[in-house]
Design a protein around this motif. Sequence first.
Motif, PDB file in Angstrom:
ATOM      1  N   CYS A 110       0.784  -1.100  -0.016  1.00 52.40           N
ATOM      2  CA  CYS A 110       0.050  -0.595   0.070  1.00 52.40           C
ATOM      3  C   CYS A 110       0.797   1.554  -0.088  1.00 52.40           C
ATOM      4  CB  CYS A 110      -0.857  -0.170   1.044  1.00 52.40           C
ATOM      5  SG  CYS A 110      -1.732  -1.255   0.867  1.00 52.40           S
ATOM      6  N   SER A 182      -6.576   3.248   1.718  1.00 55.76           N
ATOM      7  CA  SER A 182      -5.880   2.119   1.688  1.00 55.76           C
ATOM      8  C   SER A 182      -4.523   2.736   1.732  1.00 55.76           C
ATOM      9  CB  SER A 182      -5.441   0.941   0.606  1.00 55.76           C
ATOM     10  OG  SER A 182      -6.851   0.359   0.605  1.00 55.76           O
ATOM     11  N   GLN A 187      -2.663  -0.046   5.114  1.00 57.04           N
ATOM     12  CA  GLN A 187      -3.662  -1.133   5.243  1.00 57.04           C
ATOM     13  C   GLN A 187      -4.432  -1.754   4.174  1.00 57.04           C
ATOM     14  OE1 GLN A 187      -6.744  -1.196   8.232  1.00 57.04           O
ATOM     15  NE2 GLN A 187      -5.470  -0.043   9.176  1.00 57.04           N
ATOM     16  N   ARG A 189      -7.313  -3.541   3.723  1.00 59.02           N
ATOM     17  CA  ARG A 189      -9.068  -3.194   4.127  1.00 59.02           C
ATOM     18  C   ARG A 189      -9.700  -2.369   3.742  1.00 59.02           C
ATOM     19  NH1 ARG A 189     -12.367  -6.626   4.257  1.00 59.02           N
ATOM     20  NH2 ARG A 189     -14.250  -6.319   5.939  1.00 59.02           N
ATOM     21  N   GLU A 192     -10.038  -2.970   0.503  1.00 58.71           N
ATOM     22  CA  GLU A 192     -10.852  -4.599  -0.090  1.00 58.71           C
ATOM     23  C   GLU A 192     -12.728  -4.207  -0.040  1.00 58.71           C
ATOM     24  OE1 GLU A 192      -8.720  -7.677   1.174  1.00 58.71           O
ATOM     25  OE2 GLU A 192      -9.926  -6.500   3.061  1.00 58.71           O
ATOM     26  N   ALA A 193     -12.759  -2.730   0.610  1.00 57.89           N
ATOM     27  CA  ALA A 193     -14.528  -3.246   1.181  1.00 57.89           C
ATOM     28  C   ALA A 193     -15.084  -1.996   0.703  1.00 57.89           C
ATOM     29  CB  ALA A 193     -14.733  -2.318   3.146  1.00 57.89           C
ATOM     30  N   ASN A 196     -16.106  -4.860  -2.340  1.00 56.14           N
ATOM     31  CA  ASN A 196     -16.732  -5.688  -1.965  1.00 56.14           C
ATOM     32  C   ASN A 196     -18.125  -5.161  -2.269  1.00 56.14           C
ATOM     33  OD1 ASN A 196     -14.717  -7.329  -1.639  1.00 56.14           O
ATOM     34  ND2 ASN A 196     -14.883  -7.816   0.199  1.00 56.14           N
TER      35      ASN A 196
END
Length: 211
Positions: A110, A182, A187, A189, A192-193, A196
Amino acid sequence: MTVTEEPKPRRLTPKGRATRDRIVEAATELIARNGVAGTGIEDVRAAAGVSGSQLYHYFDSKQALIRAVITRQADSVLQPGEPRVTALDSFEALRAWADAAIERQVETGCRGDCNLGSLAGELSVRDEESRSDIANGFLRWKDLVLDGLRAMRDRGELRADADLEELALSLLSALQGGVLLSQTMLQVRPLEASMNAALAYIHSFAVDAVG
Protein backbone atom coordinates in the motif's frame (compact mmCIF):
# COMPACT_ATOMS: atom_id res chain seq x y z
CA MET A 1 -8.29 34.31 -29.85
CA THR A 2 -6.36 32.04 -32.19
CA VAL A 3 -6.75 28.33 -31.57
CA THR A 4 -3.48 26.46 -31.93
CA GLU A 5 -3.74 22.93 -33.29
CA GLU A 6 -2.06 20.11 -31.41
CA PRO A 7 1.20 19.21 -33.14
CA LYS A 8 1.10 15.86 -34.90
CA PRO A 9 3.34 13.25 -33.24
CA ARG A 10 6.51 12.58 -35.19
CA ARG A 11 6.88 9.22 -36.85
CA LEU A 12 9.46 7.16 -34.94
CA THR A 13 11.74 4.38 -36.05
CA PRO A 14 11.61 1.14 -34.00
CA LYS A 15 14.83 2.24 -32.26
CA GLY A 16 13.39 5.68 -31.59
CA ARG A 17 10.18 4.17 -30.23
CA ALA A 18 12.17 1.93 -27.91
CA THR A 19 14.19 4.89 -26.62
CA ARG A 20 11.07 6.98 -26.07
CA ASP A 21 9.34 4.10 -24.28
CA ARG A 22 12.40 3.63 -22.05
CA ILE A 23 12.27 7.29 -21.05
CA VAL A 24 8.55 7.13 -20.24
CA GLU A 25 9.03 3.88 -18.29
CA ALA A 26 11.83 5.46 -16.25
CA ALA A 27 9.68 8.51 -15.53
CA THR A 28 6.77 6.31 -14.46
CA GLU A 29 8.92 4.33 -12.03
CA LEU A 30 10.46 7.47 -10.54
CA ILE A 31 7.08 9.15 -10.11
CA ALA A 32 5.79 6.00 -8.36
CA ARG A 33 8.59 6.38 -5.79
CA ASN A 34 9.03 10.15 -5.55
CA GLY A 35 5.91 11.77 -6.94
CA VAL A 36 5.77 14.27 -9.79
CA ALA A 37 7.25 17.13 -7.78
CA GLY A 38 10.13 14.94 -6.60
CA THR A 39 11.02 13.71 -10.08
CA GLY A 40 13.29 15.91 -12.16
CA ILE A 41 14.24 15.72 -15.81
CA GLU A 42 17.84 14.91 -14.88
CA ASP A 43 16.63 12.04 -12.68
CA VAL A 44 14.70 10.61 -15.62
CA ARG A 45 17.64 11.05 -18.00
CA ALA A 46 19.97 9.14 -15.67
CA ALA A 47 17.46 6.37 -14.96
CA ALA A 48 16.71 5.88 -18.66
CA GLY A 49 20.39 5.90 -19.58
CA VAL A 50 20.03 8.54 -22.30
CA SER A 51 21.76 11.83 -23.02
CA GLY A 52 20.15 15.19 -22.46
CA SER A 53 19.87 15.75 -26.19
CA GLN A 54 18.11 12.40 -26.62
CA LEU A 55 15.61 13.16 -23.89
CA TYR A 56 14.80 16.61 -25.27
CA HIS A 57 14.50 15.15 -28.76
CA TYR A 58 11.38 13.31 -27.59
CA PHE A 59 10.16 15.63 -24.82
CA ASP A 60 10.82 19.36 -24.94
CA SER A 61 9.69 19.90 -21.34
CA LYS A 62 8.81 18.10 -18.14
CA GLN A 63 5.16 18.87 -18.88
CA ALA A 64 5.38 16.97 -22.18
CA LEU A 65 6.96 14.00 -20.40
CA ILE A 66 4.30 13.99 -17.68
CA ARG A 67 1.58 14.02 -20.33
CA ALA A 68 3.22 10.98 -21.92
CA VAL A 69 3.19 9.23 -18.54
CA ILE A 70 -0.51 10.04 -18.14
CA THR A 71 -1.23 8.59 -21.59
CA ARG A 72 0.79 5.48 -20.78
CA GLN A 73 -1.10 4.86 -17.56
CA ALA A 74 -4.47 5.50 -19.23
CA ASP A 75 -3.53 3.00 -21.95
CA SER A 76 -2.63 0.38 -19.36
CA VAL A 77 -6.38 -0.22 -18.92
CA LEU A 78 -7.75 -0.19 -15.43
CA GLN A 79 -4.50 -0.32 -13.54
CA PRO A 80 -3.59 -1.04 -10.73
CA GLY A 81 -5.20 -4.40 -11.42
CA GLU A 82 -3.15 -7.21 -12.91
CA PRO A 83 -3.57 -9.06 -15.15
CA ARG A 84 -4.88 -6.45 -17.52
CA VAL A 85 -8.48 -7.08 -18.39
CA THR A 86 -9.92 -6.55 -21.86
CA ALA A 87 -13.56 -7.36 -21.15
CA LEU A 88 -15.30 -6.74 -17.83
CA ASP A 89 -18.47 -8.40 -19.07
CA SER A 90 -19.39 -10.88 -16.32
CA PHE A 91 -19.68 -10.96 -12.55
CA GLU A 92 -16.68 -13.29 -12.52
CA ALA A 93 -14.56 -10.89 -14.58
CA LEU A 94 -15.49 -7.95 -12.36
CA ARG A 95 -14.58 -9.97 -9.25
CA ALA A 96 -11.27 -11.06 -10.78
CA TRP A 97 -10.39 -7.47 -11.68
CA ALA A 98 -11.26 -6.26 -8.17
CA ASP A 99 -9.18 -9.04 -6.62
CA ALA A 100 -6.25 -8.13 -8.88
CA ALA A 101 -6.46 -4.49 -7.83
CA ILE A 102 -6.47 -5.54 -4.17
CA GLU A 103 -3.53 -7.90 -4.73
CA ARG A 104 -1.57 -5.07 -6.37
CA GLN A 105 -1.86 -3.05 -3.16
CA VAL A 106 -0.77 -6.05 -1.11
CA GLU A 107 2.30 -6.46 -3.35
CA THR A 108 3.32 -2.82 -2.94
CA GLY A 109 2.55 -2.73 0.77
CA CYS A 110 0.00 0.00 0.00
CA ARG A 111 2.98 2.29 -0.60
CA GLY A 112 1.65 3.84 -3.75
CA ASP A 113 2.05 3.57 -7.47
CA CYS A 114 2.07 5.79 -10.52
CA ASN A 115 -1.54 5.59 -11.66
CA LEU A 116 -4.22 8.01 -12.80
CA GLY A 117 -5.47 8.45 -9.25
CA SER A 118 -2.09 9.44 -7.82
CA LEU A 119 -1.38 11.68 -10.81
CA ALA A 120 -4.76 13.37 -10.36
CA GLY A 121 -3.96 14.07 -6.72
CA GLU A 122 -0.76 15.88 -7.66
CA LEU A 123 -1.67 17.56 -10.92
CA SER A 124 -5.37 18.09 -11.49
CA VAL A 125 -5.86 21.16 -9.29
CA ARG A 126 -3.08 23.34 -10.65
CA ASP A 127 -2.51 21.99 -14.16
CA GLU A 128 -5.48 22.24 -16.51
CA GLU A 129 -3.82 20.31 -19.35
CA SER A 130 -2.95 17.43 -17.05
CA ARG A 131 -6.40 17.53 -15.46
CA SER A 132 -7.98 17.20 -18.90
CA ASP A 133 -5.69 14.32 -19.90
CA ILE A 134 -6.36 12.48 -16.64
CA ALA A 135 -10.12 13.05 -16.94
CA ASN A 136 -10.06 11.61 -20.46
CA GLY A 137 -8.18 8.59 -19.14
CA PHE A 138 -10.80 8.01 -16.47
CA LEU A 139 -13.55 8.36 -19.07
CA ARG A 140 -11.90 5.66 -21.18
CA TRP A 141 -11.79 3.38 -18.13
CA LYS A 142 -15.42 4.14 -17.36
CA ASP A 143 -16.42 3.33 -20.93
CA LEU A 144 -14.64 -0.03 -20.72
CA VAL A 145 -16.62 -0.92 -17.60
CA LEU A 146 -19.78 0.44 -19.20
CA ASP A 147 -19.29 -1.74 -22.28
CA GLY A 148 -18.97 -4.81 -20.07
CA LEU A 149 -22.07 -3.95 -18.07
CA ARG A 150 -24.00 -3.31 -21.27
CA ALA A 151 -23.03 -6.74 -22.57
CA MET A 152 -24.25 -8.27 -19.30
CA ARG A 153 -27.57 -6.45 -19.60
CA ASP A 154 -27.95 -7.50 -23.25
CA ARG A 155 -27.43 -11.15 -22.24
CA GLY A 156 -30.13 -10.79 -19.61
CA GLU A 157 -27.77 -10.96 -16.62
CA LEU A 158 -28.56 -7.41 -15.42
CA ARG A 159 -32.02 -5.93 -15.13
CA ALA A 160 -33.19 -3.64 -17.90
CA ASP A 161 -33.78 -0.81 -15.42
CA ALA A 162 -30.16 -0.78 -14.17
CA ASP A 163 -28.48 2.61 -14.56
CA LEU A 164 -25.28 1.34 -16.17
CA GLU A 165 -23.59 4.74 -16.15
CA GLU A 166 -24.10 5.00 -12.40
CA LEU A 167 -22.85 1.46 -11.83
CA ALA A 168 -19.69 2.09 -13.86
CA LEU A 169 -18.94 5.33 -12.05
CA SER A 170 -19.61 3.67 -8.69
CA LEU A 171 -17.09 0.95 -9.42
CA LEU A 172 -14.36 3.37 -10.53
CA SER A 173 -15.05 5.63 -7.56
CA ALA A 174 -14.73 2.62 -5.26
CA LEU A 175 -11.38 1.78 -6.84
CA GLN A 176 -9.91 5.27 -6.65
CA GLY A 177 -11.28 6.11 -3.22
CA GLY A 178 -10.31 2.73 -1.82
CA VAL A 179 -6.76 2.95 -3.20
CA LEU A 180 -6.31 6.44 -1.77
CA LEU A 181 -7.51 5.44 1.69
CA SER A 182 -5.50 2.19 1.67
CA GLN A 183 -2.34 4.06 0.74
CA THR A 184 -3.01 6.67 3.43
CA MET A 185 -3.68 4.08 6.14
CA LEU A 186 -1.11 1.57 4.80
CA GLN A 187 -3.59 -1.29 4.96
CA VAL A 188 -5.56 -2.97 2.21
CA ARG A 189 -8.86 -3.25 4.09
CA PRO A 190 -10.35 0.07 2.83
CA LEU A 191 -9.90 -1.02 -0.80
CA GLU A 192 -11.35 -4.44 -0.06
CA ALA A 193 -14.38 -2.85 1.62
CA SER A 194 -15.02 -0.33 -1.16
CA MET A 195 -14.68 -2.87 -3.97
CA ASN A 196 -16.84 -5.43 -2.18
CA ALA A 197 -19.54 -2.81 -1.64
CA ALA A 198 -19.44 -1.66 -5.27
CA LEU A 199 -19.64 -5.22 -6.60
CA ALA A 200 -22.52 -6.00 -4.22
CA TYR A 201 -24.33 -2.93 -5.54
CA ILE A 202 -23.86 -4.11 -9.13
CA HIS A 203 -24.97 -7.62 -8.18
CA SER A 204 -28.16 -6.23 -6.66
CA PHE A 205 -29.28 -5.54 -10.23
CA ALA A 206 -28.78 -9.16 -11.34
CA VAL A 207 -31.95 -10.63 -12.79
CA ASP A 208 -31.89 -13.38 -10.18
CA ALA A 209 -31.16 -11.07 -7.23
CA VAL A 210 -33.62 -11.23 -4.36
CA GLY A 211 -35.42 -7.89 -4.05
